[in-house]
Structures are given as C-alpha cells and as structure tokens.
Design a protein around this motif. Structure first.
Motif, short mmCIF file in Angstrom:
data_model
loop_
_atom_site.label_atom_id
_atom_site.label_comp_id
_atom_site.label_asym_id
_atom_site.label_seq_id
_atom_site.Cartn_x
_atom_site.Cartn_y
_atom_site.Cartn_z
N ARG A 66 0.86 -1.20 -0.07
CA ARG A 66 -0.07 0.16 0.06
C ARG A 66 0.80 0.99 -0.11
NH1 ARG A 66 -5.02 -0.28 -0.88
NH2 ARG A 66 -5.79 -2.49 -0.31
N HIS A 91 2.22 1.60 -3.57
CA HIS A 91 0.98 2.06 -4.36
C HIS A 91 0.66 3.53 -4.07
CE1 HIS A 91 -3.36 2.17 -5.65
NE2 HIS A 91 -3.63 2.50 -4.51
N HIS A 107 -4.92 8.65 0.89
CA HIS A 107 -6.19 7.71 0.39
C HIS A 107 -6.51 6.32 1.07
CE1 HIS A 107 -4.11 5.39 -2.69
NE2 HIS A 107 -5.19 4.77 -2.84
N ASP A 108 -5.42 5.54 1.35
CA ASP A 108 -5.42 4.59 1.70
C ASP A 108 -5.06 3.93 3.27
OD1 ASP A 108 -6.61 2.97 -0.34
OD2 ASP A 108 -4.65 2.33 -1.23
N ASP A 138 -5.57 6.88 -8.46
CA ASP A 138 -5.80 5.46 -7.87
C ASP A 138 -5.95 4.60 -8.79
OD1 ASP A 138 -5.65 3.63 -5.84
OD2 ASP A 138 -7.96 4.23 -5.26
#
Ligand code: MG
Length: 374
Positions: free
Chosen positions: A64, A67, A96-97, A190
């Motif tokens: 993550r 990413h 965002h994650d 994303d």
C-alpha cells in the motif's frame, strides 16, 4: 508549481482546519497536510499492508505504501497539466489508503461483515477517522488536523447514513454535489495506478501471462507499439515499456477529456466545480478499454485460486481476531481496552484496521496457536 487555474483549490479558498492554527511559515497549507501525512504512523504502516499480494509473499510486489506513492506521482502529473493544486492532489493521494485493513480488500470485507451490527466498516471513512482522530502526534488535538480540502478528498465514498453524521464534509453525499477537481483526479489516479501495477505484479508473480494479455486490447496495442519501436525486445523491458505507455495513454486521455468538460460546463470558480457534474473523466474511447482491462484483472488475477486461497485465510484471521476481542476485551492492549469501554466494537475495529499483515498474523498466532505462550 505552475500558475493555478481559477477553479483550483488554493490556500486563500480553504475552508480551514477543525482546530484553528496559525498559518504555516514558508510552505502552503497543503504542503503542511502532505508533511503531516508522511510523518504519521499510519503512513509508515502502509509498507507492510497488502495491495493484492500478502506483504511477505515477495519483496518486489507493490504494497500500500508503494501504491500510494505511485498514486501521488500520477496525481501530481495530472494536477500540473490541468493547472490544479499539486500539493493538495499529492496529500489526498498519500492519505487515500491510510484506513485500509491488513490483507487488502479481503480484510476490509471481513471487517465490514464483523461490524455489520455495529455501524459497518468503510475503509474511506476509516482513512478519515485515522487523520481526524486516531493519530496521536500533536499536543493540541487528536489526529493530524488536516484542511477541509484534504479531508474531503480522502472521503471518496461514504454511505448516506454515515454522511449524515459528518456535517459539512458529508453533505455532498446527500445532495449529490462534487468535491474539488484535485479530489476527483486523485480518485482516478488511484485507478490508473492499480490497473497498471497489478498487471506488472501479476506477470511478476506468474499468475498471469503475456499470452493471456493478448486478449486485452489496450495492453496488446501498446505492446505492438513497443515491438515496432524496439524489435526483439523481451522480458521485463517489454513489460515496463508497455505499461509506461498505458499509464501515459490513460493520463492524456483523462486530461484532454477533463479540459474539455471544464470548458463545456463553463466552470470558472471552485464553487462552479462543486456544483457541476463530475468533471474529471476518461475519454469515451478509453472507457471500454478500461472495462476490458478491469474484467481481465478481476477474472484472471483477483479471482485466481492462489489469490483466493490467501484472501480466504485473511478473512478467517480478521474474523477470529474480532470475535476473540468481542468475547473478552481484556485480551486487547490496554489503550484499546480504555477505548472499548466507550464503544467496544469500534475500538476493536480501529485496532484491527491499524494492524499490518504480519502483525495480524502474529496476533492470531498469539491468541490461537496452542503451545505459543506469548
Ligand atoms: Mg488505492
């Protein structure tokens, strides 16, 4: 950063922070948001959280964290092309994650199932909860006290029931208005990031093959272009040259279409952006190509039996942990026991969501493996 378009978010147009603070010195409000996100605990944990492959399956797969960095890169590129606020787009992308559970989507679904009777679990909302509440960094407030615009971008989706609890921030899910263009673009960046890096990771893992990808027109066309330019090229270079062309194609199709939409809608201010239909969009020609690509990844990679075996195990680990803590909150670390006295299920969900893959596996072993005493 280049000159901002009149409909971009800027410091002057910010709706501010939940807790009033003096303006930052020698950096913008959104640089400050970005810096706080990078220094947060939740951000460092992203390194050990699964994107598709469980973290310890291989050293070269995306996590993550990598990413999120790729999403930030693509977001900044798009923001610069469109004259939007690059620092804000980057902040949203990096955050965002933050609320993602261990074990990717399998973990999120499992936790949502466990939380059904307790208000559910939404990872976007958890990302917001992380930056608003859970991070313990500053003397004056809980969380990171980010700007409204970064928080708005983090909350990509939200159920109506939860939106109703969020006041101004949740309002757009009730009245159907849009967030800033920076938030809209980070959302699609994303998608561009994972659709491309999942092909790369899928090939690297051997779960999908170049031969299979011949059936995906956007990949096949870009591969042909590489082979024309570089006859005889093979191996990793062929894959990377193909994927970089795909990312480029997607970004350019998106920026061209978005520019067109902005002009068409006569958008001149940030308020116009919020009132207009969603403006950041792919071109009509690209949409079917993306659908084919996503369908391929779903059928051949995300539903590959080896991936499903992993996600099945992940679901079991999350459910076991949740149920054990619900049965006896004394098994929780002390700081979560204190929280559990106010809202047991939510405190447990916060604890589990904050775990890395390997921490969740270790915690499961500590609680369930007979013969392990610590
Ligand atoms: Mg993501």
């Amino acid at each position: 950063m280049n000159a901002l378009a009149p409909y971009a978010v800027s410091d002057l147009r910010s709706r501010g922070r939940l807790h009033a603070e003096a303006p930052p010195v020698e950096r913008s409000e959104y640089q400050r948001d970005r810096d706080r996100i990078v220094h947060s605990t939740a951000f460092r944990r992203l390194e050990y959280k699964t994107q598709v492959f469980v973290n310890h399956e291989g050293d070269l797969f995306r996590t993550r964290l990598t990413h999120s960095i790729e999403v930030a890169q693509i977001s900044r590129s798009i923001a610069r092309i469109l004259g939007l606020n690059e620092d804000l787009a980057e902040s949203i992308a990096l955050a965002h994650d933050l609320g993602h559970t261990p074990f990717g989507h399998a973990g999120q679904e499992a936790l949502n199932t466990c939380m059904k009777a307790h208000g559910g679990f939404e990872h976007n909302l958890q990302s917001l909860r992380t930056v608003d509440l859970l991070e313990e960094h500053y003397a004056a407030f809980d969380g990171l006290n980010l700007t409204y615009e970064t928080r708005e971008g983090i909350l990509k989706h939200c159920s109506r029931a939860n939106a109703a609890q969020l006041g101004e921030l949740g309002q757009r899910f009730l009245d159907g208005t849009q967030p800033s263009l920076e938030a809209q673009l980070a959302n699609l960046a994303d998608e561009i990031a994972y659709n491309n890096h999942d092909i790369d990771d899928g090939l690297r893992s051997g779960l999908i093959s170049l031969e299979q990808l011949e059936a995906v027109p956007i990949f096949a066309a870009n591969r042909r272009a590489v082979e024309l330019a570089w006859p005889g090229l093979g191996g990793r270079r062929l894959i990377h040259e193909t994927i970089r062309r795909m990312i480029n194609q997607m970004v350019l199709a998106l920026t061209a279409r978005t520019r067109h939409n902005i002009a068409q809608a006569g958008v001149a201010t940030l308020d116009d952006v919020r009132a207009a239909p969603r403006l950041v969009a792919y071109s009509d020609e690209l949409l079917p190509r993306l659908r084919e690509l996503k369908g391929f990844l779903r059928d051949e990679l995300y539903h590959h039996y080896q991936v499903l075996r992993m996600t099945n195990k992940a679901r079991r680990i999350i459910a076991d942990l949740f149920n054990a803590f619900m049965d006896d909150t004394r098994l929780l670390p002390p700081q979560y026991q204190a929280r559990a006295r106010q809202d047991k299920a939510r405190a447990i969900a916060d604890y589990i969501a904050g775990m890395t893959d390997r921490y969740a596996i270790k915690e499961h072993r500590r609680l369930f493996a007979v013969g392990e005493i610590h």
